[in-house]
Scaffold this motif. Sequence first.
Motif, PDB file in Angstrom:
ATOM      1  N   LEU A 423       1.216  -1.314   0.068  1.00  0.00           N
ATOM      2  CA  LEU A 423      -0.174  -0.025  -0.270  1.00  0.00           C
ATOM      3  C   LEU A 423       0.791   1.529   0.204  1.00  0.00           C
ATOM      4  O   LEU A 423       1.848   0.757   0.557  1.00  0.00           O
ATOM      5  CB  LEU A 423      -0.803   0.270   1.458  1.00  0.00           C
ATOM      6  CG  LEU A 423      -1.938  -0.887   1.383  1.00  0.00           C
ATOM      7  CD1 LEU A 423      -3.083  -0.974   2.618  1.00  0.00           C
ATOM      8  CD2 LEU A 423      -3.018  -0.935   0.195  1.00  0.00           C
ATOM      9  N   THR A 424       0.633   2.310  -0.865  1.00  0.00           N
ATOM     10  CA  THR A 424       1.127   3.274  -0.778  1.00  0.00           C
ATOM     11  C   THR A 424       1.184   3.703   0.826  1.00  0.00           C
ATOM     12  O   THR A 424      -0.125   4.356   1.427  1.00  0.00           O
ATOM     13  CB  THR A 424       0.259   4.733  -1.238  1.00  0.00           C
ATOM     14  OG1 THR A 424      -0.759   4.756  -1.188  1.00  0.00           O
ATOM     15  CG2 THR A 424       0.336   4.093  -3.019  1.00  0.00           C
ATOM     16  N   LYS A 425       2.253   5.689   0.789  1.00  0.00           N
ATOM     17  CA  LYS A 425       2.349   5.787   2.224  1.00  0.00           C
ATOM     18  C   LYS A 425       0.702   6.469   1.966  1.00  0.00           C
ATOM     19  O   LYS A 425      -0.351   6.584   3.614  1.00  0.00           O
ATOM     20  CB  LYS A 425       3.313   7.286   2.658  1.00  0.00           C
ATOM     21  CG  LYS A 425       2.870   7.566   3.442  1.00  0.00           C
ATOM     22  CD  LYS A 425       4.436   8.206   4.005  1.00  0.00           C
ATOM     23  CE  LYS A 425       4.449   9.213   5.157  1.00  0.00           C
ATOM     24  NZ  LYS A 425       5.635   9.933   5.444  1.00  0.00           N
ATOM     25  N   GLU A 426       0.237   6.336   1.552  1.00  0.00           N
ATOM     26  CA  GLU A 426      -0.955   8.119   1.358  1.00  0.00           C
ATOM     27  C   GLU A 426      -2.221   7.518   1.897  1.00  0.00           C
ATOM     28  O   GLU A 426      -2.902   7.605   3.040  1.00  0.00           O
ATOM     29  CB  GLU A 426      -0.992   8.571   0.128  1.00  0.00           C
ATOM     30  CG  GLU A 426      -1.637  10.190   0.339  1.00  0.00           C
ATOM     31  CD  GLU A 426      -1.608  10.559  -1.168  1.00  0.00           C
ATOM     32  OE1 GLU A 426      -1.776   9.486  -2.365  1.00  0.00           O
ATOM     33  OE2 GLU A 426      -2.273  11.572  -1.452  1.00  0.00           O
ATOM     34  N   SER A 427      -2.190   6.137   1.763  1.00  0.00           N
ATOM     35  CA  SER A 427      -3.201   5.037   1.619  1.00  0.00           C
ATOM     36  C   SER A 427      -3.140   4.744   4.015  1.00  0.00           C
ATOM     37  O   SER A 427      -4.009   4.919   3.954  1.00  0.00           O
ATOM     38  CB  SER A 427      -3.315   3.670   1.035  1.00  0.00           C
ATOM     39  OG  SER A 427      -3.869   4.000  -0.359  1.00  0.00           O
ATOM     40  N   LEU A 428      -1.880   4.426   4.001  1.00  0.00           N
ATOM     41  CA  LEU A 428      -2.082   4.081   5.074  1.00  0.00           C
ATOM     42  C   LEU A 428      -1.465   5.224   6.527  1.00  0.00           C
ATOM     43  O   LEU A 428      -2.635   4.810   7.389  1.00  0.00           O
ATOM     44  CB  LEU A 428      -0.225   3.687   4.857  1.00  0.00           C
ATOM     45  CG  LEU A 428      -0.689   2.362   4.649  1.00  0.00           C
ATOM     46  CD1 LEU A 428       1.217   1.680   4.565  1.00  0.00           C
ATOM     47  CD2 LEU A 428      -0.912   0.640   5.095  1.00  0.00           C
ATOM     48  N   VAL A 429      -1.543   6.160   5.783  1.00  0.00           N
ATOM     49  CA  VAL A 429      -1.888   7.426   6.622  1.00  0.00           C
ATOM     50  C   VAL A 429      -3.717   7.482   6.820  1.00  0.00           C
ATOM     51  O   VAL A 429      -3.747   8.207   7.279  1.00  0.00           O
ATOM     52  CB  VAL A 429      -0.701   8.831   5.871  1.00  0.00           C
ATOM     53  CG1 VAL A 429      -1.059  10.402   7.001  1.00  0.00           C
ATOM     54  CG2 VAL A 429       0.446   8.217   5.656  1.00  0.00           C
ATOM     55  N   ALA A 430      -3.849   7.572   5.769  1.00  0.00           N
ATOM     56  CA  ALA A 430      -5.366   8.114   5.299  1.00  0.00           C
ATOM     57  C   ALA A 430      -5.636   7.213   6.439  1.00  0.00           C
ATOM     58  O   ALA A 430      -6.863   7.852   6.895  1.00  0.00           O
ATOM     59  CB  ALA A 430      -6.039   7.756   4.008  1.00  0.00           C
ATOM     60  N   LEU A 431      -5.706   5.467   6.612  1.00  0.00           N
ATOM     61  CA  LEU A 431      -6.036   4.473   7.141  1.00  0.00           C
ATOM     62  C   LEU A 431      -5.655   5.197   8.401  1.00  0.00           C
ATOM     63  O   LEU A 431      -6.956   4.586   9.705  1.00  0.00           O
ATOM     64  CB  LEU A 431      -5.428   3.400   7.122  1.00  0.00           C
ATOM     65  CG  LEU A 431      -6.673   2.003   7.832  1.00  0.00           C
ATOM     66  CD1 LEU A 431      -7.982   2.532   7.287  1.00  0.00           C
ATOM     67  CD2 LEU A 431      -5.846   1.130   7.143  1.00  0.00           C
ATOM     68  N   THR A 432      -5.045   5.552   9.003  1.00  0.00           N
ATOM     69  CA  THR A 432      -4.735   5.576  10.398  1.00  0.00           C
ATOM     70  C   THR A 432      -5.268   6.389  10.481  1.00  0.00           C
ATOM     71  O   THR A 432      -5.944   6.724  11.845  1.00  0.00           O
ATOM     72  CB  THR A 432      -2.883   6.425  10.413  1.00  0.00           C
ATOM     73  OG1 THR A 432      -2.558   5.486  10.670  1.00  0.00           O
ATOM     74  CG2 THR A 432      -2.619   6.716  11.915  1.00  0.00           C
ATOM     75  N   LYS A 433      -5.310   8.171   9.912  1.00  0.00           N
ATOM     76  CA  LYS A 433      -6.729   9.082  10.215  1.00  0.00           C
ATOM     77  C   LYS A 433      -8.332   8.330  10.598  1.00  0.00           C
ATOM     78  O   LYS A 433      -8.157   9.229  11.464  1.00  0.00           O
ATOM     79  CB  LYS A 433      -6.264  10.050   9.401  1.00  0.00           C
ATOM     80  CG  LYS A 433      -4.946  11.390   9.566  1.00  0.00           C
ATOM     81  CD  LYS A 433      -4.453  11.267  10.318  1.00  0.00           C
ATOM     82  CE  LYS A 433      -3.291  12.541  10.109  1.00  0.00           C
ATOM     83  NZ  LYS A 433      -2.486  12.421  11.395  1.00  0.00           N
ATOM     84  N   LEU A 434      -8.321   7.622   9.861  1.00  0.00           N
ATOM     85  CA  LEU A 434      -9.610   6.961  10.102  1.00  0.00           C
ATOM     86  C   LEU A 434      -9.722   6.479  11.098  1.00  0.00           C
ATOM     87  O   LEU A 434     -11.244   6.453  12.147  1.00  0.00           O
ATOM     88  CB  LEU A 434     -10.222   6.281   8.511  1.00  0.00           C
ATOM     89  CG  LEU A 434     -11.510   5.635   8.799  1.00  0.00           C
ATOM     90  CD1 LEU A 434     -12.465   6.414   8.697  1.00  0.00           C
ATOM     91  CD2 LEU A 434     -11.263   4.531   7.243  1.00  0.00           C
ATOM     92  N   ARG A 435      -8.630   5.545  11.369  1.00  0.00           N
ATOM     93  CA  ARG A 435      -8.908   4.368  12.977  1.00  0.00           C
ATOM     94  C   ARG A 435      -8.951   5.447  13.823  1.00  0.00           C
ATOM     95  O   ARG A 435      -9.003   5.314  14.826  1.00  0.00           O
ATOM     96  CB  ARG A 435      -8.111   3.739  12.849  1.00  0.00           C
ATOM     97  CG  ARG A 435      -7.679   2.805  11.547  1.00  0.00           C
ATOM     98  CD  ARG A 435      -7.171   1.706  12.271  1.00  0.00           C
ATOM     99  NE  ARG A 435      -7.288   1.039  13.511  1.00  0.00           N
ATOM    100  CZ  ARG A 435      -6.544  -0.197  14.431  1.00  0.00           C
ATOM    101  NH1 ARG A 435      -5.731  -0.213  13.955  1.00  0.00           N
ATOM    102  NH2 ARG A 435      -7.131  -0.680  15.294  1.00  0.00           N
TER     103      ARG A 435
END
Lengths: 511, 651
Positions: A423-435
């Motif tokens: 996964l891209t960093k962007e997706s992972l960061v976005a998921l972190t924020k969502l979490r």
Amino acid sequence: MGLSSENDRREAMKLCMFDLRRGQTEGQELDKILFFYPADLPLTTQLSVIGLSEGLITFTRVFSPDAPCEVIEAEKHCHVFYEVEPDIWMVMVVEKENPEAIWRVDALRSVLKEIHSLFMMFHGYIRALVDKEPSGGLVRSHLYYFIMDFLRDFSIGKNLQLPNFRDSLKEQGTLQMLTVGREAAIEVQSLVTLLESCVGNKQCYSMTMFQDLLVSTNLSPIDTLNLFTYAVRRLTPIALFRGASAWSSSRKTDTACNTYAGALQVTSVSAIDQYYNSHDPSPIRRHNYPLVRPLQHSKWSKGKDGFLTTDIWGTEVNSLVPMCPTIWLHLTEEKMFLLAYQHRGLTVILLVPVSSVSGDQGISMLKQQIIENASLKMLKVEEKLSRGWGGENAYHVSGYRYLLVDGDRYVSRASPPGKVTTLTKESLVALTKLREEVDSEKARAKWDNSGREKDIEICIRAKNNSWLIARLVRGKELYMVLPKGSETLLFAADATEKFSERYCNGAFSLD
Amino acid sequence: MPSDSNSTSSNYSSGRDDENPNSDPNSKPEPQLEPEPEPEPEPEPNKNPHLIDQSLDALENQLASISMSSRSPTVTFEGEEEDDVESREQPKSMNGSFSEEIEAGGDADSLEVGRHFESDSKAESSGVNGENISFTWLDAPEVDEVERPLSPGSSGYAGEMGSTSGGDEIVDDDEDDSDIRGVENDGVLGSNNQSVSGKRHADEDDASVSWRKRKKHFFILSHSGKPIYSRYGDEYKLAGFSATLQAIISFVENGGDRVNLVRAGKHQVVFLVKGPIYLVCISCTEEPYESLKGQLELLYGQMILILTKSVNRCFEKNPKFDMTSLLGGTDAVFSSLIHSLSWNPATFLHAYSCLPLAYATRQAAASILQDVAGSGVLFALLMCKHKVISLVSAQKASLHPDDILLLSNFIMSSESFRTSESFSPICLPRYNPMAFLYAYVHYFDIDTYVVLLTTSSDAFYHLKDCRIRIEIVLSNSNVLSEVQRSLVDGGMRIEDLLVEPTSRAGAVSSHLGQPRPGAGTPGRTADGSIGIGGPAGLWHFVYRSIYLDQYVSSEFSPPINSLRQQKRLYRAYQRLYASMHEKAIGPHKTQFRRDENYVLLCWVTQDFELFAAFDPLADKALAIKVCNRVCQWVKDVENEIFLLGASPFSW
């Protein structure tokens, strides 16, 4: 000392534990500090970290008496608070400047929780240790070695790698289970029964693991989690291998430590070790407390009889036979002997009450009985499990990157790490924020005390066009990234639905 | 309620009175306010060691003048120019001290403005003294608008009067209560009733249990820990608490860092440092950090609007400077802003909303504003409550939506503007935080007012002339009556959304693409039995046009009946907005969110953002379809609901 210069050893993390019941008179403030990392930080700096923490705990109690300070977000640092026992606090201060330093506060706090619950498992309540020796020397020594050994698991080179956005599809503080077929389950059950019969009439507990996954246990959920965490860190075949490789690569080895003092010696050199070589806090040096370092690295090995051995708990007075490890059960506060048998991927842990076994003699007899009666069975079980085991990508679902959490049972399952890294960093960061958002929704539901769990469904199409999905249903959580989602929301919803039907027994399906 | 509003109004005015030696014989001498213009001859202001005091005096005078009007309340619209002329024709003492302070770093414009500020403060002061009567109305009882009935559905977020709030003593619910009052107030924004009153619960302090249980506190303090403003409780009693806040901020600062947020259970403590001014919000309202921080920014902006950023200089000269006196009497302005943080989407969307009007009507208003804008008027705004009817700016100048919000809040919460035409220095923080502009404000009726902004401090008569010209055109072209009619008709109603686009064709010419409601229909929103929302369970929507900097929100319809429900929805939008615009990674493109209260859908494109709320059981596919319809509907009627061609924020 092998220390690099002060400049390039700038610490990205501070970790402290302090007791608000101590050092309340002026000039006695140092008394509060039970643990501080890095230990070589000037005392004034240590006191200022603790002073700020204490100040904010007091301040926030004005408005929120039941839940004082949990986190301070500053421009450059984040301070994560956790009250481990009444009036005993742990605070972790992490730097934000690193581009990797994007995390969920709850994930950082789970590190603190893990430290405490593991400490409790081996040493009991911190408060009890404080009360046992009011000077604080005893508790400080225990905490010092315990936490330093713990932190070494996170050290990569000179840095500590704390859970960050790259771990957004992991849930700290949960068990990972092996899915077993009916036949294998029956085999495992009969193994457990067999082991119990070996122990005899005494109340005993067992935990069966395959690789780093839990197969079965009769322990309480909290004890299961603690023991599982310890096993994954030190006992499973992977952990042993890790330890062994660290052992062989270490420049300095010390295996001939037959005394308590020996147990304190260092086996490999890392940034953390360097601290307590060079910056051993003096109170610890002065007293020679009988210390047990259950998290000490490279201390476990597999014996010829299949049982795992360690000299962490010292050795018998007049022999070289290591003493049997002991732990405390959380609920019953009962002290148990820990016996771990390993055959290939299979690890079976047996907990027997200390009170029911007559010393080392009894343990040897017990081991003998198990080898005689159960080793064949264990062979068979191992065979069955490894045949059904799909390898490290067993739980990969193509097209999905997911994390499933069952909060009630402390169980989680996730896409294999190797797949998550695509996964891209962007997706992972976005998921972190969502979490993080979901975390605060969960916390809110908890504080509202409504008693019912929050059900929520969030579906986000991020800037990079990947879909981020969070579902909370009756205490179960599902997080997903669909990296190659098509345009429509309906597609994403459909994909979630399919996943839920196929892999979650429809737990997240609508209706 | 009326009695309370009376007292608060007098609070407000008494704050001003304190600054006015004519009304308070014990106040310290204010040279500029003396009848004789030269009690403090300072030909070389730059060499004056008391420069800063002077500036402060000037500031205080500004404050005094804010509420000052050029004529007494007894006069009617027409024919009092003579009096005004008399009152205004005072010599200006130009010592320019403040302007020298201000202009540093400013552009030519601001320099100019700065100079004007000084001179104007003198002019204003002189005006006061030339016409003592201008203060008399301040103590007069409230004018009758307090009792004025609500116009139903008059604004996007105005609820019906139905559910009234409980008493203030319900501590746990005070936030709700106050917000409810805030919304009610929106319905009657003209009436400065309880909600925009001055200080609430002034008897409390940090030792009071009730104070500690308030859901949302706002504090402004100086970097030395001196309290400047507190939403609840008396600032002076909160000195100790204020010092604690300061200690936290400076403790972290001393460690080379800056504290942004402290979280404790349901509570968040949000810090914002603006030079020597510290702003703190303590809240358990579940709003995201980014929203609360934005609210502190607005609060700071409101303060700058009153004082300009030049107030920083006071702290440079004297770190222990006590600013409370400078803001004396402005409690109502802050209270009203804080209330709007709970009902006005403009506060987090950073966009303004327009009163729905026929295109021709709005054009008529625009053209007369355009006329006057050519003649030294920087910005001309025609507003109805917090909604824009039309606005025009001089070439190259641009008006930020936040400035519109703060300006209209300031005007609507200051009772003085309502009663007579006023000429007052104000600062537009997004336009130029360092300098004052001059606002000519005049209410045409209870809801509708014109604001003419200029850089020139002596433009009063010119602006008055402009206003008269505007007024003539507006009444000749029936704009004002159309405005009243729009208030009655309300905005877009979800019940009127037609799912089949073709069926609308015939109706486009009528009000917002639907047949104009008959006389009895305003009751439809009040009648809970009628509605279960729009098609596919649509309950409400907010549409923001990105390039217009404007938004439109649908009227509240059942089942979003009560003010509590409205506020809950407002907060849900706020969270959704924050989630979509997450700093590190945003903005996201689409979001679907379902919880026990709603299905929320958000759609962000380059042109617009749509926030829509549905029944929690709504079907996804249908909801998406309805959102598309809403966007089409908005486009169909955009020349009625938006101000087109103004693009106030284009450079």
